[in-house]
Write a protein that holds these residues in place. Sequence first.
Motif, PDB file in Angstrom:
ATOM      1  N   ALA A   1       0.829  -1.196   0.000  1.00  0.00           N
ATOM      2  CA  ALA A   1       0.000   0.000   0.000  1.00  0.00           C
ATOM      3  C   ALA A   1       0.869   1.253   0.000  1.00  0.00           C
ATOM      4  O   ALA A   1       0.567   2.217  -0.695  1.00  0.00           O
TER       5      ALA A   1
ATOM      6  N   ILE B   1       0.833   4.168  -2.819  1.00  0.00           N
ATOM      7  CA  ILE B   1       0.448   5.550  -2.542  1.00  0.00           C
ATOM      8  C   ILE B   1       1.467   6.532  -3.120  1.00  0.00           C
ATOM      9  O   ILE B   1       1.094   7.503  -3.767  1.00  0.00           O
TER      10      ILE B   1
ATOM     11  N   ASN C   1      -8.792  -9.441  -5.583  1.00  0.00           N
ATOM     12  CA  ASN C   1      -9.388  -9.442  -4.246  1.00  0.00           C
ATOM     13  C   ASN C   1     -10.852  -8.998  -4.287  1.00  0.00           C
ATOM     14  O   ASN C   1     -11.169  -7.968  -4.857  1.00  0.00           O
TER      15      ASN C   1
ATOM     16  N   SER D   1      -1.264 -19.148   2.836  1.00  0.00           N
ATOM     17  CA  SER D   1      -1.698 -17.971   3.597  1.00  0.00           C
ATOM     18  C   SER D   1      -1.348 -16.675   2.868  1.00  0.00           C
ATOM     19  O   SER D   1      -0.485 -15.919   3.292  1.00  0.00           O
ATOM     20  N   THR D   2      -2.028 -16.448   1.750  1.00  0.00           N
ATOM     21  CA  THR D   2      -1.884 -15.170   1.052  1.00  0.00           C
ATOM     22  C   THR D   2      -3.288 -14.696   0.716  1.00  0.00           C
ATOM     23  O   THR D   2      -4.225 -15.495   0.749  1.00  0.00           O
ATOM     24  N   ASP D   3      -3.429 -13.402   0.403  1.00  0.00           N
ATOM     25  CA  ASP D   3      -4.784 -12.893   0.218  1.00  0.00           C
ATOM     26  C   ASP D   3      -5.493 -13.589  -0.937  1.00  0.00           C
ATOM     27  O   ASP D   3      -6.667 -13.915  -0.840  1.00  0.00           O
TER      28      ASP D   3
ATOM     29  N   LEU E   1      -0.170 -12.762  10.322  1.00  0.00           N
ATOM     30  CA  LEU E   1      -0.658 -13.530   9.177  1.00  0.00           C
ATOM     31  C   LEU E   1      -1.699 -14.567   9.578  1.00  0.00           C
ATOM     32  O   LEU E   1      -2.628 -14.847   8.823  1.00  0.00           O
ATOM     33  N   ASN E   2      -1.545 -15.136  10.766  1.00  0.00           N
ATOM     34  CA  ASN E   2      -2.366 -16.304  11.091  1.00  0.00           C
ATOM     35  C   ASN E   2      -3.464 -16.084  12.121  1.00  0.00           C
ATOM     36  O   ASN E   2      -4.343 -16.927  12.256  1.00  0.00           O
TER      37      ASN E   2
ATOM     38  N   ARG F   1      -6.287 -14.869  12.213  1.00  0.00           N
ATOM     39  CA  ARG F   1      -7.216 -14.299  11.242  1.00  0.00           C
ATOM     40  C   ARG F   1      -8.431 -13.654  11.894  1.00  0.00           C
ATOM     41  O   ARG F   1      -9.014 -12.723  11.363  1.00  0.00           O
TER      42      ARG F   1
ATOM     43  N   ARG G   1      -7.599 -10.403  10.021  1.00  0.00           N
ATOM     44  CA  ARG G   1      -8.037 -10.807   8.685  1.00  0.00           C
ATOM     45  C   ARG G   1      -6.892 -11.456   7.890  1.00  0.00           C
ATOM     46  O   ARG G   1      -6.957 -11.532   6.672  1.00  0.00           O
TER      47      ARG G   1
ATOM     48  N   ALA H   1      -4.077 -12.654   5.630  1.00  0.00           N
ATOM     49  CA  ALA H   1      -3.464 -12.127   4.422  1.00  0.00           C
ATOM     50  C   ALA H   1      -4.322 -11.077   3.734  1.00  0.00           C
ATOM     51  O   ALA H   1      -3.820 -10.311   2.918  1.00  0.00           O
ATOM     52  N   PHE H   2      -5.613 -11.021   4.029  1.00  0.00           N
ATOM     53  CA  PHE H   2      -6.466 -10.027   3.367  1.00  0.00           C
ATOM     54  C   PHE H   2      -6.100  -8.605   3.765  1.00  0.00           C
ATOM     55  O   PHE H   2      -6.292  -7.672   3.013  1.00  0.00           O
TER      56      PHE H   2
ATOM     57  N   HIS I   1      -8.599  -2.737   5.575  1.00  0.00           N
ATOM     58  CA  HIS I   1      -8.562  -1.435   4.914  1.00  0.00           C
ATOM     59  C   HIS I   1      -9.680  -0.533   5.381  1.00  0.00           C
ATOM     60  O   HIS I   1     -10.422  -0.853   6.286  1.00  0.00           O
TER      61      HIS I   1
ATOM     62  N   THR J   1      -1.838   4.998   5.326  1.00  0.00           N
ATOM     63  CA  THR J   1      -2.053   4.175   4.133  1.00  0.00           C
ATOM     64  C   THR J   1      -3.501   3.703   4.050  1.00  0.00           C
ATOM     65  O   THR J   1      -3.951   3.323   2.985  1.00  0.00           O
ATOM     66  N   SER J   2      -4.197   3.718   5.169  1.00  0.00           N
ATOM     67  CA  SER J   2      -5.582   3.266   5.297  1.00  0.00           C
ATOM     68  C   SER J   2      -5.745   1.794   4.903  1.00  0.00           C
ATOM     69  O   SER J   2      -6.843   1.284   4.857  1.00  0.00           O
ATOM     70  N   PHE J   3      -4.662   1.133   4.596  1.00  0.00           N
ATOM     71  CA  PHE J   3      -4.718  -0.308   4.348  1.00  0.00           C
ATOM     72  C   PHE J   3      -3.434  -0.946   4.861  1.00  0.00           C
ATOM     73  O   PHE J   3      -2.348  -0.479   4.557  1.00  0.00           O
TER      74      PHE J   3
ATOM     75  N   ASP K   1      -1.510  -4.892   5.512  1.00  0.00           N
ATOM     76  CA  ASP K   1      -1.530  -6.350   5.521  1.00  0.00           C
ATOM     77  C   ASP K   1      -0.168  -6.820   6.029  1.00  0.00           C
ATOM     78  O   ASP K   1       0.753  -6.009   6.167  1.00  0.00           O
TER      79      ASP K   1
END
Lengths: 392, 351
Positions: free
Chosen positions: A86, A90, A135, A177-179, B165-166, B168, B172, B174-175, B178, B266-268, B270
């Motif tokens: 991100a 930006i 996504n 484990s990835t989006d 990462l885990n 969740r 969340r 890996a998602f 945001h 960054t408002s997001f 991960d």
Amino acid sequence: MSIFSWKRTAALGLLAMLVVAAVGCGEAEPEAPFRIGVMESVTGPGETYGTVAVQSKEMAVAEINAAGGINGRMLELVVEDSKCSAQDAITAYTKLTDVDGVKIILGTSCSGAMLGAAPLAEADGVVMFSGLATNPDIAEAGDYIFRTSLSDATVGVDTGNVLWADGIRKLATISESTDYAEGVRRTTAEHFQSLGGEIVGEERYASDTTDFRTQLEKLLGANPDAVHIAAQSEFTGGTIIKQLRELGYDGPIYADVVPIGTTALEIAGDAATGVKAITPDLDPANAKAQEVLANFKDRYDYVTLPWFLGSAYDNVYIAAECLKKTGDDQDADGFRDCLYEITWSGTIGDNYSFDEKGEVVGLSNAVLEVLPTAERTEENGGYKVLGAAPTG
Amino acid sequence: MALSTQAIGKLVRRTRDLRQRPRFARGNIELWANLIILSWSAAFMLWQGVGFAIQVSTFFAIWAILAVSLNLVVGYTGLLSVGHIGFFGIGAYAMAILSSDASYEQLRTEAIPTFGWPFFAALPVSVVLAGLVAVVVGIAFNRFRDDIYVLVSFGFAVIAFNIFLNWRALTRGAFGIHEIARPEIGGWTVNGTFEYLILVLVFLAIVVLISWFIVTSSFGRVLTAIREDEQAIEVFGYQTAHYKLAIWVISAMMAGLAGALFASKTSFIDPNSFVLLESILLVSIVILGGLATIWGSLLGAMAFVMLEEGMRFVPFLPAEHIGQARQVVLGILLVVLMLFRPQGLVGKFRL
């Protein structure tokens, strides 16, 4: 001592001046071309995708310009690296919009970068148009955010349908484990369960895992009708298929696109025969698609990720069409409206368009089946297309 | 005890060195490093226009907070930690979760707890949370020193990443999370990039002030003594463990602050923003600027950000190689610097 330090400072100063001078030179064109931005992950985890996308777009631009441009005006891309982050997205976005003054950006290849820059684009009224980000969250990102890539949600739904139609009732899943992989697993499992199926096992692994036997043993212990693999790196995808077969499992295997990539198939060898993957794919009967792939191979001497390649390629042609209509590369609103109205037939499919969320409609996932090793060639990628995924 | 006389002698010698080194190091390179980086940054920003300069400066300020805080631990106290990014991540995730609002649609698809706190309520909590984790981690880490310290802090960074990462249900996975809230002061949302830059700069100033206060105080002198010879300072009756824990927690809280600001900016976020590599980059910034100098960390952060972003403007590179070129140049620069100037641009001490 002091001589050395002078040398060093002189060298540093020279370097700085060189950089300044070099940057200062590359400006001003006599005839104003249409300028649009490109943001892709040219380095980092999404490098393969980003590089293919950039090259594919540059090829499309070269073709358009060679054919006389858009209403006589040339098309020019300003490329920035947004990595998969991100933060980089930006700064890349700000550089493109603020320094280069573009209002239309094609990209990005990574969903994380897309979600980082999208709020800014939405606030500034800048169009972001991606061919690769998958996504599901991007659907909600805003009015100015579009994509030709299919959301992971559609892949999951279609996978669920295929599993159900094939008579699978008990499913075990293993996912990276990835989006992306996590998104595919989640939507697949949800849709499969909503159809009445049962998830009997669920395993996740980190991207650098090399031994999956323990996890696979656990999954197989639950006696599933089929195993679904959602991977983001070909190495892990291929290894899982191989180790599944080594453990004596001979039931059906379903996967996302990654475990049937070239590298993955090399690792898995004959173990991969018969593995089914649900993914968007270029139609082998589509002459335009085959031509684009051949041209790409001529130009860059390799072909990879054909669907993404085609998607990025189509984006440029759609952008060119909309620029032809608006006649102004600063008119983001006109461009956006054009995207909402457009129906396009290109490399990745015929008659596709965009819904009110900027999501592509009219494209569908295909079901692919991996061929036996003897029949795999560079041309067919090692699999055959069984047809479009069943709906409903 | 032979050890103590020996050690005290060593300490006195070192302390004398301390006083002499600055004069010696205040040579050409230091001056030129300052001049080149500052003028290049100023020229670069002026020439690229306000909007881009603001964006780049904001990320500079965030990295500078991180670098200054890490320098307290690495430079002043001599604990080479490569796990700092973990606290950065804790701050960022705390901010993201505390300030996220249940009305954000995407948070419903993979539900995480939402609190909807305003920025200025979430910020101190994020900072304190990073501090609390640091207390626990720091107590364990106090048993180690030198090479082993690097290894355990490495372990901390890896563990932190894997938790991000885990876990969740909270992050969340890996998602990522945001639509993280923007700061709000009395109904007025800090939305503009310029206002945000000011906000971040204010926090940077606070962090620099606190750090300056620490290193010039008697507390700071004990820290320096710990770096030079921990056993010797113990002989004088100082509980070095307490001092090490204190600076570790302070530094972690500053990193948590940087993380909270980063998440909101960054408002997001991960987990990819908090990988070990970022931590190594951070240590490089600190070493690049110079150990045990606050100004050096600011300079290092600026050089790093400017170099990264400045490379975007090198025109003769083919588009798809710009990114790689940036990394290569950065790598070469670090190697050259370490070969010829291991104490960093304006630093006084070597690792």
